[in-house]
Design a protein around this motif. Structure first.
Motif, mmCIF file in Angstrom:
data_model
loop_
_atom_site.group_PDB
_atom_site.id
_atom_site.type_symbol
_atom_site.label_atom_id
_atom_site.label_comp_id
_atom_site.label_asym_id
_atom_site.label_seq_id
_atom_site.Cartn_x
_atom_site.Cartn_y
_atom_site.Cartn_z
ATOM 1 N N HIS B 224 0.808 -1.211 0.000
ATOM 2 C CA HIS B 224 0.000 0.000 0.000
ATOM 3 C C HIS B 224 0.850 1.274 0.000
ATOM 4 N N THR B 265 -6.254 -10.564 6.350
ATOM 5 C CA THR B 265 -6.544 -11.372 5.168
ATOM 6 C C THR B 265 -6.942 -10.396 4.069
ATOM 7 N N HIS B 267 -7.618 -9.023 0.203
ATOM 8 C CA HIS B 267 -8.128 -9.443 -1.104
ATOM 9 C C HIS B 267 -7.793 -8.362 -2.119
ATOM 10 N N ARG B 269 -8.004 -6.957 -5.718
ATOM 11 C CA ARG B 269 -8.783 -7.152 -6.933
ATOM 12 C C ARG B 269 -8.377 -6.188 -8.039
ATOM 13 N N SER B 270 -8.096 -4.958 -7.647
ATOM 14 C CA SER B 270 -7.590 -4.017 -8.646
ATOM 15 C C SER B 270 -6.744 -2.967 -7.936
ATOM 16 N N ARG C 118 -5.741 2.642 1.436
ATOM 17 C CA ARG C 118 -5.572 1.239 1.844
ATOM 18 C C ARG C 118 -4.529 1.083 2.950
ATOM 19 N N GLU C 151 -17.463 -5.518 -5.791
ATOM 20 C CA GLU C 151 -16.336 -5.259 -6.679
ATOM 21 C C GLU C 151 -15.326 -4.270 -6.145
ATOM 22 N N SER C 152 -15.244 -4.125 -4.846
ATOM 23 C CA SER C 152 -14.223 -3.235 -4.289
ATOM 24 C C SER C 152 -12.852 -3.705 -4.767
ATOM 25 N N GLY C 153 -11.977 -2.760 -5.075
ATOM 26 C CA GLY C 153 -10.637 -3.130 -5.545
ATOM 27 C C GLY C 153 -9.811 -3.815 -4.478
ATOM 28 N N PHE C 154 -10.163 -3.536 -3.237
ATOM 29 C CA PHE C 154 -9.434 -4.123 -2.120
ATOM 30 C C PHE C 154 -10.430 -4.498 -1.034
ATOM 31 N N GLY C 155 -10.319 -5.694 -0.532
ATOM 32 C CA GLY C 155 -11.168 -6.137 0.563
ATOM 33 C C GLY C 155 -10.276 -6.715 1.645
ATOM 34 N N LEU C 156 -10.658 -6.504 2.885
ATOM 35 C CA LEU C 156 -9.737 -6.865 3.966
ATOM 36 C C LEU C 156 -10.490 -7.357 5.191
#
Lengths: 252, 452, 188
Positions: B224, B265, B267, B269-270, C118, C151-156
């Motif tokens: 990040h 954890t 994720h 995605r973009s 983020r 569809e979030s670009g980042f998930g946590l």
């Protein structure tokens, strides 16, 4: 026909025949006391396990063929060894032309304690054995034949050997810190990884000693031979008996 | 050097090897306890295994689906057939970005590809940011465990190297103090890195996202703050659907360290606006392993390390004794597929006790594959038989090995051989073990007299 | 042939039998969601506090530089947030809102919109996640059902503070990221 009236063949592992005839005798006498008709087929030889585990399964075809021929006509085959039984069931090479006999053999061969609990349906044995006993769960019986619940699995606890022994008068069943850790015998591992094998054996013995075990027992003489060999070399007073010996003594 | 020699050396330091055994046993015990607190544990293992079976049966399809979705999400997707190409791709990205220093979170794949020395040779400073990995990097070592990289070290060792590298107080071995020193040191690295590399725990075909799990938060700190995130992923890490993460994440941390989930954890995605994500999909022997019917199941591995913690051999011989990137039972079935000659002693570094198979969250039949590798190795190495024959010649194994020929041969030999030979160096069994006392007759002889 | 095509062709060359995907059943969850969630956070070395407790903590002035990403506490924000996360290096406290929590392990779900940058929940010295106790699910299966195909670009998922045990397996809190996680559980 009740299960014990069927014709039972005694399969005695080669090193038991040679080094521990008393274990074979105890197995035979125990089964006879329980009303079984037992025969020891004289032509039997080694089942081939040490070779197969060393990586030479392909060289045990003749041994396996011979084994099937010797035992195929019996209703049951019983052995005082989880390890050899597991080998016959899972690792003996498939023999072309004997598929039916081999598959039947896999269904009718039993390790001694599972034969008593699962086929003869013995809940517990009446007798007396006033000693403090530690049980070594040999791996092939433990995780191969599932003779007792594995500490790794989330399952209801059970232990076929304990079921047979725990109600004997005077017997103190000992719970170990690591109840199903390997002793380090492992067939040729005992010599190919000698340092580790010895260390594992010493660690197992230490667990039994820490619980003041008087007699260490188990279902496989190979593990016991290894543990006993280390104990004797180090002047450790712990005694060793196969479970067949304990049960046979207890009911006499 | 072969495993037995390395193991014997590890066991020389009795206090340390005992500590190693007991510490890893403690981790396994935590895993046992937490797995038993989940009533559906065995069910989850079945599900995970079945999902992975499906992945292996449709690997190509899922990889293409993953690539398509990842690209649609603005992720750059690269393919590497081997370690060398993987390293070249990573270096290429760094050169394009004119990047001379990177931070990297735990990735067994980059260890497997020997990325660090490659990048360093090409003038890039690599900073491993997982605390355990930073420690072993300071010592110029590889991780000895895939989840606990510095488990072979004592705090004294770490205190010494931190004193040298981070100028911590000499002799201060307090883990809080040492960790804090590493935090300050690594914070600087995080703030200055333009590119961050991570591994991948799971890639999801359905969404094109990938998941990274850490407790330290080091992967996220790196990516990040950096402009570019490079994720290196073995092709077998793919799973079909996002919902399948539910199954694997319930198993992973519980199996690895006995905790219910890792504290982070993530994720991916973009990329964030203005930033880049690259993913490198790596084969490096995986398709070859897929083509081996007896061994393809090893590709189900999710790298939890539970088989190492439970293995009575690993606990007493340490990770380095395996001389392979992934040590322990799973390493012993993966490594021979990469280099059979080099790793030929590994499938024999086991008693086939089966504990690895029973702890495995994706139900890989590890001990059965060890057995199968033995069969392959003895075919490839005929000399093995000779060295084995030497070791068993005088010991108890002569019984089964000679029994076929003549039941009484060995009994005879044992009686004739004087103790000086049976207990000499020639007899490996007898070096530290007594032989069983020889009875006066075999069972066969007794039976003839008593029952016929 | 490109490496991509080479890898895919090698996979195609392997004869494989079809294996169906299993259906994930609904696993029952016994016990109280809130109690279990709190126990899970504690096990992960986080803390659970009430809104009142949090206010008094804020009022005590222990946090010098504070940024709240949520309205309720925005009056405590005393720094300017820019696009560059590097400038958050000396941030003492970040306050964010979690979408929902998972009882079996204490994991709290966050997406891009919940953190702004983020890096925020990692670079801050201390982290507070505000979570409505009505927003709890039992396990990870329910969690992914709830996430669906967003569809979030980042998930946590955050389940606790940054921690490590890499030195002789001694647990140390505050490895790289937040040295503490406090969960302000609303509507208890």
């Amino acid at each position: 026909m009740p299960e014990n009236k069927k014709h039972i063949a005694l399969f005695i592992p080669c090193y038991v025949d040679q080094f521990y005839p008393k274990v074979a005798i105890a197995t035979l006498e125990l089964l006879e006391k329980l009303g079984c008709q037992v025969t020891y087929p004289m032509g039997q030889t080694c089942c081939g396990q040490p070779m197969a585990n060393a990586g030479y399964e392909r060289d045990t075809v003749a041994t396996t063929k011979h084994f099937i021929r010797i035992f195929k006509d019996f209703d049951y085959v019983v052995a005082p060894s989880g390890s050899c039984v597991l080998h016959v069931k899972e690792h003996a090479p498939a023999i072309a032309g004997m598929e039916k006999e081999q598959s039947e053999l896999h269904d009718k061969i039993f390790e001694l304690t599972e034969f008593l609990t699962d086929v003869l349906k013995i809940e517990n044995i009446k007798g007396s054995f006033p000693h403090r006993v530690g049980y070594h769960a040999s791996c092939h019986g433990q995780r191969g034949l599932r003779l007792s619940a594995s500490s790794e699995l989330n399952q209801t606890p059970f232990n076929k050997a304990k079921q047979l022994m725990v109600n004997l008068e005077g017997l103190e069943w000992v719970e170990l810190k690591r109840k199903d850790e390997c002793c380090g015998f492992g067939g040729t591992f005992a010599v190919s990884e000698e340092a580790l094998s010895i260390q594992m054996g010493k660690d197992r013995l230490a667990d039994h000693q820490a619980q003041q075990v008087e007699i260490l027992t188990g279902g496989d003489m190979s593990c016991i031979m290894h543990l006993q060999g280390i104990a004797k070399r180090n002047g450790n007073p712990i005694q060793f008996k196969h479970i067949a010996e304990i049960l046979n003594e207890a009911i006499s | 050097m072969s495993h037995p020699i390395q193991a014997a050396e590890f066991l020389q330091d009795q206090a340390k090897s005992k500590w190693h055994d007991e510490t890893l046993w403690f981790v396994r015990d935590k895993r046992d306890k937490i797995s038993k607190s989940v009533p559906e544990w065995e069910n989850l293992r079945d599900l995970a295994s079945q999902i992975k079976d499906n992945v292996l049966a449709n690997l190509g399809k899922y990889l293409e689906e993953f690539e398509k979705n990842a690209k649609a999400n603005n992720i750059h997707v690269h393919w590497a057939k081997d370690a060398e190409e993987h390293n070249r791709i990573v270096l290429g990205i760094l050169q394009e970005k004119r990047c001379k220093a990177i931070v990297k979170s735990k990735s067994i794949l980059t260890e497997e590809c020997h990325l660090n020395p490659y990048l360093e040779k090409n003038g890039v400073e690599v900073v491993d940011t997982d605390l355990g990995e930073r420690i072993v990097q300071f010592l110029n070592q590889a991780p000895s465990h895939i989840v606990l990289p510095a488990i072979h070290l004592k705090k004294k060792d770490i205190s010494e190297i931190f004193h040298e590298k981070l100028h911590t107080e000499k002799g201060n071995e307090d883990p809080d103090y040492l960790t804090h020193a590493a935090r300050i040191h690594l914070r600087e690295k995080f703030l200055s890195a333009k590119v961050a590399i991570t591994g991948v725990n799971f890639g999801v075909a359905e969404t094109g996202e990938f998941v990274v799990c850490t407790n330290e938060g080091n992967a996220d700190m790196g990516v990040h703050l950096a402009d570019v995130h490079i994720a290196c992923m073995g092709i077998e890490k793919i799973i079909p659907k996002r919902a399948h993460l539910g199954v694997f994440l319930r198993l992973l941390a519980r199996s690895a360290t006995g905790q219910s989930v890792t504290n982070y954890t993530s994720h991916f995605r973009s990329p964030s606006p203005g930033k880049e994500i690259h993913i490198v999909l790596v084969d490096n022997g995986r398709t070859a392993q897929l083509a081996r019917p007896k061994f393809k199941n090893s590709l189900k591995c999710i790298r939890c390390g539970a088989c190492m913690n439970t293995c009575p051999i690993y606990r007493r011989s340490g990770g380095f004794s395996y001389e392979s990137t992934v040590p322990g039972p799973i390493g012993s079935i993966l490594s021979p597929g990469i280099d059979l000659q080099k790793h030929s002693s590994l499938p024999f570094a086991s008693t086939l006790c089966g504990s690895c198979t029973d702890v495995c969250p994706v139900k890989i039949n590890i001990h059965e594959q060890l057995y199968e590798w033995r069969q392959e190795i003895t075919k490839a190495q005929p000399d093995r038989a000779k060295s084995l024959a030497m070791k068993i010649a005088n010991g108890v194994f002569a019984v089964p090995f000679a029994y076929n020929l003549s039941g009484n041969m060995m009994r005879g030999a044992l009686k004739i051989l004087p103790d000086s030979i049976t207990y000499s160096g020639l007899n490996t069994w007898g070096k530290q073990r007594d032989l069983p006392e020889l009875p006066k007759e075999s069972f066969k002889d007794w039976y003839k007299k008593n029952r016929k | 042939m490109s490496s991509r095509d080479l890898i895919l062709s090698k996979i195609k060359a392997v004869p494989l039998e079809a294996k169906n995907l299993p259906t994930i059943p609904e696993f029952e969850f016994e016990g109280d969601l809130k109690a279990r969630f709190i126990a899970s956070i504690l096990a992960n070395k986080g803390e659970v506090i009430t809104k009142a407790e949090f206010f008094s903590l804020l009022d005590s002035g222990v946090f010098e530089k504070v940024y709240s990403h949520i309205e309720d506490f925005s009056s405590f924000t005393n720094i300017k947030i820019t696009e560059d996360a590097h400038q958050l290096n000396d941030l003492n406290l970040a306050i964010i809102r979690g979408q929902f929590g998972v009882a079996e392990n204490g994991a709290i779900w966050l997406e891009d919109q919940d953190m702004g940058l983020r890096a925020l929940p990692f670079i801050t010295e201390h982290l507070v996640i505000v979570l409505d106790s009505e927003n709890l699910v039992a396990n990870m299966h329910q969690a992914y059902d709830r996430i669906g195909l967003q569809e979030s670009g980042f998930g946590l998922f955050i389940a606790g503070p940054s921690k490590t045990a890499d030195i002789e397996q001694s647990l140390v809190i505050g490895a790289h990221g937040a040295k503490s996680l406090r969960v302000v559980l609303l509507n208890l």
